[in-house]
Design an enzyme around this catalytic site. Structure first.
Site, short mmCIF file in Angstrom:
data_model
loop_
_atom_site.label_atom_id
_atom_site.label_comp_id
_atom_site.label_asym_id
_atom_site.label_seq_id
_atom_site.Cartn_x
_atom_site.Cartn_y
_atom_site.Cartn_z
N HIS A 120 0.83 -1.21 0.00
CA HIS A 120 0.00 0.00 0.00
C HIS A 120 0.87 1.26 0.00
O HIS A 120 0.58 2.23 -0.70
CB HIS A 120 -0.94 0.01 1.21
CG HIS A 120 -2.24 -0.68 0.95
ND1 HIS A 120 -2.38 -2.04 0.98
CD2 HIS A 120 -3.47 -0.19 0.61
CE1 HIS A 120 -3.63 -2.37 0.69
NE2 HIS A 120 -4.31 -1.27 0.46
N LYS A 154 -10.01 -8.39 7.82
CA LYS A 154 -10.71 -8.74 9.07
C LYS A 154 -10.54 -7.58 10.03
O LYS A 154 -9.52 -6.88 10.01
CB LYS A 154 -10.15 -10.02 9.68
CG LYS A 154 -8.71 -9.89 10.17
CD LYS A 154 -8.26 -11.09 10.96
CE LYS A 154 -6.78 -11.07 11.26
NZ LYS A 154 -6.42 -10.46 12.54
#
Lengths: 185, 279
Positions: A38, A103
């Site tokens: 990222h 999650k």
């Protein structure tokens, strides 16, 4: 709560139709990226350079798989905790990404970005890496190979089992802890 | 004086790294089944179904239970009448980690804290040494995942806060962590010692088997009380709601300074991967 079979890249209509609590079996192409990838993607965007994959309609899976054993495309491949990507996700949604898979909780900025750009946040079962691996039929590193488990991989998935955690209208599936029950409120 | 060759340590460590990541311990399997029986919510039951299928599949396929095969943490108790020949013991353990993580196709998850460059062999391991009477070597291994570790905390309470203060801090921590550490979790709690020692106690407490009894009846009662309180939070498996937010609570204590009440909360995910070997 409904059950859907959806293809990825994800269409605007599909992303907008989903609601928190829906069960989704996702098939098609998804891309892996976690912390280090990222950061690199942001650097490419800042520099105005071409990205290693098309963000439009993309589903980004927060995962760092274990090495592929003989005869399998990938090793164990369950989700990592998503909040670490919260500072990056809104930007990717603004550029056309329709979903992230991970999650754990997202922050308000991510939830707002889902509303602003008609996108969703899916949860996969943490710690079920072997089971989820069976739904991945192909894997290929497409960028940042030197990052090892953190490289960006193009995955082909078949009926990958997901739950919609946050939708494009502000729905949130996660249970709020009952603080009253333990005298904390 | 007994002599042990370092090759024995290398092989034993490599074997533990692989097996702990592939085979969910029996105590954890039993704990899943017991927790599942108590759950009524379909989402909670579905998570236990997936986790059960996952450990069966890992055992059959040889894939690790989770892609996060952990930072390798060891508790070593070395008898003072034992001499190691060959590599020194720290190098032998790291050698075993390199071998196990490579041969077992386990993920290498260790990097430089600043450059984030991966060390590519999952070393260095975190090793806690203790010298004990006798001529044996006990090595406890834990594959510690980053997601649950990130939800752990240490604090220095005032002595006046006591057990009520400890409970409050733990409950707030578990509530704040919510779905992030892969609940149902196991909560290791270290009380006392010093700022550095409390977290070691907490981690070592996580080496115990799920569902066992604390040999100290007072601590055993505290563990049960805190577990019941945690499970009233209703976070449930993967944060989807239910009566199982944690599978177990483990407490370890040590005397501390008269001014202090150190407290560490080490959060472990549902797949509490740990093994021990005696050489």
């Amino acid at each position: 709560m409904a059950e859907y079979r959806i293809n990825s890249p994800i269409s605007d209509a599909d992303a907008k139709m989903l609601r928190a609590g829906d069960v989704v079996f996702l098939s098609g192409t998804i891309y892996t990226a976690r912390d280090a990838a990222h950061k690199r993607l942001m650097e490419l965007i800042d520099a105005g350079k071409e990205l290693p994959f098309d963000l439009k309609g993309s589903a980004i899976y927060y995962v760092g798989p274990s090495p592929a054993p003989e005869g399998r495309p990938i090793g164990s491949a369950g989700p990592t905790t998503s909040y670490r990507m919260d500072s990056y996700a809104p930007r990717l949604h603004a550029l056309g990404s329709k979903a992230s898979i991970g999650k754990g909780k997202r922050n308000d900025a991510v939830k707002q970005a889902l509303k602003d750009h008609g996108a969703v946040y899916f949860g996969a079962t943490g710690g079920a890496g072997a089971l989820l691996s069976m739904c991945i039929t192909a894997a290929k590193v497409v960028a940042f190979d030197e990052l090892g488990p953190e490289a960006i991989r193009k995955l082909t998935v078949k009926d990958f089992p997901l739950l919609v955690i946050n939708d494009s209208v502000g729905g949130d599936l996660y249970v709020k802890p009952d603080l009253k029950a333990v005298g904390l409120e | 004086m007994r002599t042990l060759h370092s090759d024995v340590i290398v092989d034993a460590v490599a074997k533990m790294c692989v097996s702990a990541n592939r085979y969910l311990p029996e105590d954890v399997r039993r704990s899943f089944a017991e927790a599942d029986a108590k759950e009524k919510a379909p989402a909670a039951k579905e998570i236990f179904r997936q986790l059960t299928e996952n450990y069966e599949l890992a055992e059959k396929s040889g894939l690790p239970l989770c892609q996060d095969t952990g930072l390798a943490v060891f508790f070593v108790e070395m008898g003072q009448d034992l001499r190691i020949e060959g590599e020194n013991i720290r190098e032998a353990i790291n050698h075993g980690v390199r071998k196990g993580y490579e041969e077992g196709k386990l993920r290498k998850s260790v990097c430089d804290p600043f450059t984030r460059a991966n060390t590519k062999d999952n070393t260095p391991a975190v090793i806690h040494f203790d010298i004990v009477p006798g001529d044996r070597l006990r090595i406890g291994f834990m594959a510690k995942g980053g997601g649950s570790e990130n939800m752990s905390r240490v604090t220095m309470l005032a002595p006046a806060q006591g057990w009520e203060g400890i409970k409050k801090f733990v409950l707030q921590r578990v509530a704040e962590a919510g779905p992030n550490p892969c609940p149902p979790t196991v909560i290791g709690i270290g009380i006392g010692g010093s700022f550095d020692y409390a977290p070691i106690l907490a981690k070592k407490a996580l080496m115990r088997k799920l569902g066992d009894t604390n040999p100290d009846p007072g601590l055993d009662a505290m563990e049960k009380e805190l577990l019941a309180e945690i499970n009233k939070l209703g976070i449930g498996p993967m944060g989807l709601g239910g009566v199982t937010t944690s599978l177990d609570v483990k407490i370890a204590v040590s005397p501390c300074h008269i001014a202090s009440l150190p407290l560490a909360v080490n959060v472990q995910c549902h797949s509490a991967r740990h093994e021990e070997v005696e050489l």
